[in-house]
Design an enzyme around this catalytic site. Structure first.
Site, short mmCIF file in Angstrom:
data_model
loop_
_atom_site.label_atom_id
_atom_site.label_comp_id
_atom_site.label_asym_id
_atom_site.label_seq_id
_atom_site.Cartn_x
_atom_site.Cartn_y
_atom_site.Cartn_z
N ASP A 180 0.87 -1.18 0.00
CA ASP A 180 0.00 0.00 0.00
C ASP A 180 0.91 1.23 0.00
O ASP A 180 2.13 1.11 0.19
CB ASP A 180 -0.89 -0.01 1.26
CG ASP A 180 -1.77 1.23 1.38
OD1 ASP A 180 -2.36 1.65 0.35
OD2 ASP A 180 -1.87 1.80 2.48
N SER A 181 0.32 2.40 -0.19
CA SER A 181 1.09 3.64 -0.10
C SER A 181 1.66 3.83 1.31
O SER A 181 2.64 4.54 1.49
CB SER A 181 0.20 4.83 -0.43
OG SER A 181 -0.89 4.89 0.49
N TYR A 234 -0.81 8.47 -2.11
CA TYR A 234 -0.90 8.25 -3.56
C TYR A 234 -2.08 9.03 -4.15
O TYR A 234 -2.06 9.41 -5.31
CB TYR A 234 -1.15 6.77 -3.86
CG TYR A 234 0.04 5.84 -3.80
CD1 TYR A 234 1.35 6.30 -3.66
CD2 TYR A 234 -0.15 4.45 -3.92
CE1 TYR A 234 2.43 5.41 -3.62
CE2 TYR A 234 0.91 3.56 -3.90
CZ TYR A 234 2.20 4.04 -3.74
OH TYR A 234 3.25 3.16 -3.72
N GLY A 235 -3.12 9.19 -3.35
CA GLY A 235 -4.41 9.73 -3.86
C GLY A 235 -4.29 10.98 -4.71
O GLY A 235 -4.88 11.05 -5.79
N CYS A 288 -4.44 -1.45 -1.92
CA CYS A 288 -4.58 -0.01 -2.11
C CYS A 288 -5.51 0.20 -3.30
O CYS A 288 -5.24 -0.30 -4.40
CB CYS A 288 -3.20 0.58 -2.39
SG CYS A 288 -3.22 2.32 -2.84
N ASN A 289 -6.60 0.92 -3.09
CA ASN A 289 -7.55 1.17 -4.18
C ASN A 289 -6.91 2.00 -5.29
O ASN A 289 -7.14 1.74 -6.47
CB ASN A 289 -8.77 1.92 -3.64
CG ASN A 289 -9.62 1.06 -2.72
OD1 ASN A 289 -10.60 0.48 -3.15
ND2 ASN A 289 -9.25 0.98 -1.45
N GLU A 305 -1.79 7.51 9.05
CA GLU A 305 -0.33 7.40 8.98
C GLU A 305 0.32 7.84 10.29
O GLU A 305 1.39 7.38 10.66
CB GLU A 305 0.22 8.25 7.82
CG GLU A 305 -0.03 7.65 6.45
CD GLU A 305 0.63 6.29 6.24
OE1 GLU A 305 1.82 6.17 6.56
OE2 GLU A 305 -0.05 5.36 5.78
N CYS A 319 -10.88 3.36 0.41
CA CYS A 319 -9.45 3.57 0.64
C CYS A 319 -9.10 2.68 1.83
O CYS A 319 -9.84 2.68 2.83
CB CYS A 319 -9.16 5.03 0.96
SG CYS A 319 -7.51 5.33 1.62
N THR A 320 -8.02 1.94 1.72
CA THR A 320 -7.73 0.93 2.75
C THR A 320 -7.26 1.54 4.07
O THR A 320 -7.19 0.84 5.08
CB THR A 320 -6.69 -0.08 2.24
OG1 THR A 320 -5.53 0.64 1.79
CG2 THR A 320 -7.26 -0.90 1.10
N HIS A 321 -6.97 2.83 4.08
CA HIS A 321 -6.66 3.49 5.35
C HIS A 321 -7.91 3.66 6.22
O HIS A 321 -7.84 3.67 7.45
CB HIS A 321 -6.05 4.88 5.13
CG HIS A 321 -4.61 4.87 4.73
ND1 HIS A 321 -4.18 4.48 3.49
CD2 HIS A 321 -3.49 5.22 5.43
CE1 HIS A 321 -2.85 4.60 3.43
NE2 HIS A 321 -2.41 5.05 4.59
N1 DGL Z 1 -4.73 3.31 0.99
C1 DGL Z 1 -4.80 3.76 -0.36
C2 DGL Z 1 -6.09 3.38 -1.06
O1 DGL Z 1 -6.68 2.42 -0.69
C3 DGL Z 1 -4.33 5.09 -0.77
C4 DGL Z 1 -4.23 6.19 0.19
C5 DGL Z 1 -3.35 7.25 -0.37
O2 DGL Z 1 -2.14 7.04 -0.34
O3 DGL Z 1 -3.86 8.26 -0.87
O4 DGL Z 1 -6.48 4.02 -1.99
#
Ligand code: DGL
Length: 281
Positions: A30-31, A62-63, A93-94, A170, A202-204
Site C-alpha cells: 500500500d502507499s 498516492y491519492g 490499495c484502491n 499514517e 481507501c484501505t486506510h
Molecule cells: N490506501 C490507499 C487506497 O486504498 C491510498 C491512500 C493514499 O495514499 O492516498 O487508496
C-alpha cells in the site's frame, strides 16, 4: 518474443520471477500503513501463509498523485517483492489497483489480487443513497467509472475524497478531537443528503471506523473490502496450487521506503507490539 510462462519447460522461478513454491511468501503493499486493514483479514483467513508487507511511506499519499507515478511505484515494489521470493501479490490499495493492476498482471504470471470500493454490496443493501469515500486517484479512474456504470444505476451514488484522513492513520491518530472533526466535516453533508451506506474506498479508512460510526450513528452501513480480498486471495492460491501446506503459523515481515523507526511505531499500534520494520529503497 514469447511472454513469461510458468508452463513446463520454462524456468519457473529465478530473479525477477514469481516463486512457484507454495511455501513462498505472499507480497502485499500500500502507499502506507492503510493496507494493514487488508492484511489483518488475510492473516485471519490464511494463518499459515508468510506475509511480506511494503508500506511506500516515502510517497504517501498516492491519492493526489498521477496514475503514471503510482504505476511506476507499484512496479518497483512488485520487483522488490519478487526479489524477496513472493509467489503472489495483493495490491492493498484502491488507488494503486486503479492505476496499476492490469500492468502488474501483464508483467508476470502470478496471482495478483487488487481492491476496489464495495459498490456492488452497497447498491444491494442501500434503500436510496450510497456514498463512496475514497481518494481523487481512485474516484477519477476509468476502473471506478466502469464500476459505477455496472453497479451504480439502481441507487444514487455520491463520491467524496476525504482529505486528511490518510494522514491521520499514517500518524496513528485514530481517535480524538482532530480525527472526529475531520470525519464530521466530510460526512455531515452526506448524512444530510440521506446516505444510508458508506463505502470505504481507501484501505486506510477502516482504521477510522470507530470515529466514522460515532458520526454516522448506528443505523448506517459502513462497508470495507478486506475480507473479500482475503477470500479472493485464497481462491487464487488454491486454483494455482500455491496455498501453503504448512501447519505452522506464518510470519510477517514489514518493509518501508520511509523512516523505519517512525513507521514501526505506527505498525506496532495498528498490527501488534512484535512488529519490526525494515527499510527498502
Ligand atoms: N490506501 C490507499 C487506497 O486504498 C491510498 C491512500 C493514499 O495514499 O492516498 O487508496
Amino acid at each position: 518474443v514469447s511472454p513469461p510462462s510458468s508452463e513446463a519447460g520454462a524456468p519457473a522461478t529465478g530473479p525477477g520471477r514469481p516463486s512457484r513454491d507454495p511455501r513462498a511468501p505472499v507480497g502485499v503493499f500500500d502507499s502506507g500503513v492503510g493496507g494493514l486493514s487488508v492484511l489483518r483479514h488475510i492473516r485471519k483467513l490464511l494463518p499459515s501463509e508468510h506475509l511480506f508487507y511494503v508500506a511506500d511511506s516515502a510517497q504517501v499519499p498516492y491519492g493526489p498523485k498521477g496514475a503514471d507515478f503510482v504505476r511506476a511505484r507499484a512496479l518497483h515494489i512488485a520487483e522488490f517483492l519478487l526479489d524477496q521470493g513472493a509467489k503472489a501479490l495483493v495490491v492493498a490499495c484502491n488507488a494503486a489497483t486503479a492505476a496499476a493492476v492490469a500492468t502488474l498482471r501483464e508483467r508476470h504470471p502470478w496471482p495478483v489480487v487488487g481492491v476496489e470500493p464495495a459498490l456492488k454490496p452497497a447498491a444491494a443493501r442501500s434503500s436510496g443513497v450510497v456514498a463512496v469515500l475514497s481518494t481523487e486517484l481512485t474516484l477519477g479512474s476509468e476502473k471506478f467509472g466502469n464500476l459505477l456504470g455496472r453497479w451504480g444505476s439502481s441507487v444514487e451514488v455520491l463520491v467524496t475524497p476525504c482529505p486528511g484522513w490518510v494522514a491521520l492513520v499514517e500518524q496513528g491518530e485514530l481517535k480524538g478531537e482532530r480525527a472526529r472533526e475531520l470525519v464530521q466535516r466530510q460526512l455531515a453533508p452526506l448524512l444530510r443528503q440521506g446516505v444510508d451506506t458508506f463505502v470505504l474506498g481507501c484501505t486506510h479508512y477502516p482504521f477510522l471506523t470507530p470515529v466514522i460510526r460515532e458520526v454516522v450513528g448506528p443505523g448506517a452501513a459502513i462497508l470495507e473490502t478486506g475480507e473479500a480480498v482475503a477470500r479472493q486471495l485464497k481462491r487464487r492460491l488454491t486454483a494455482e496450487g500455491l496455498l501453503s501446506p504448512s501447519e505452522e503459523l506464518g510470519r510477517e515481515a514489514f518493509f518501508t521506503s520511509g523512516d523505519p523507526s517512525a513507521v514501526e511505531a505506527v505498525v506496532r499500534r495498528l498490527w501488534g507490539e512484535g512488529a519490526r520494520v525494515e527499510h527498502f529503497a
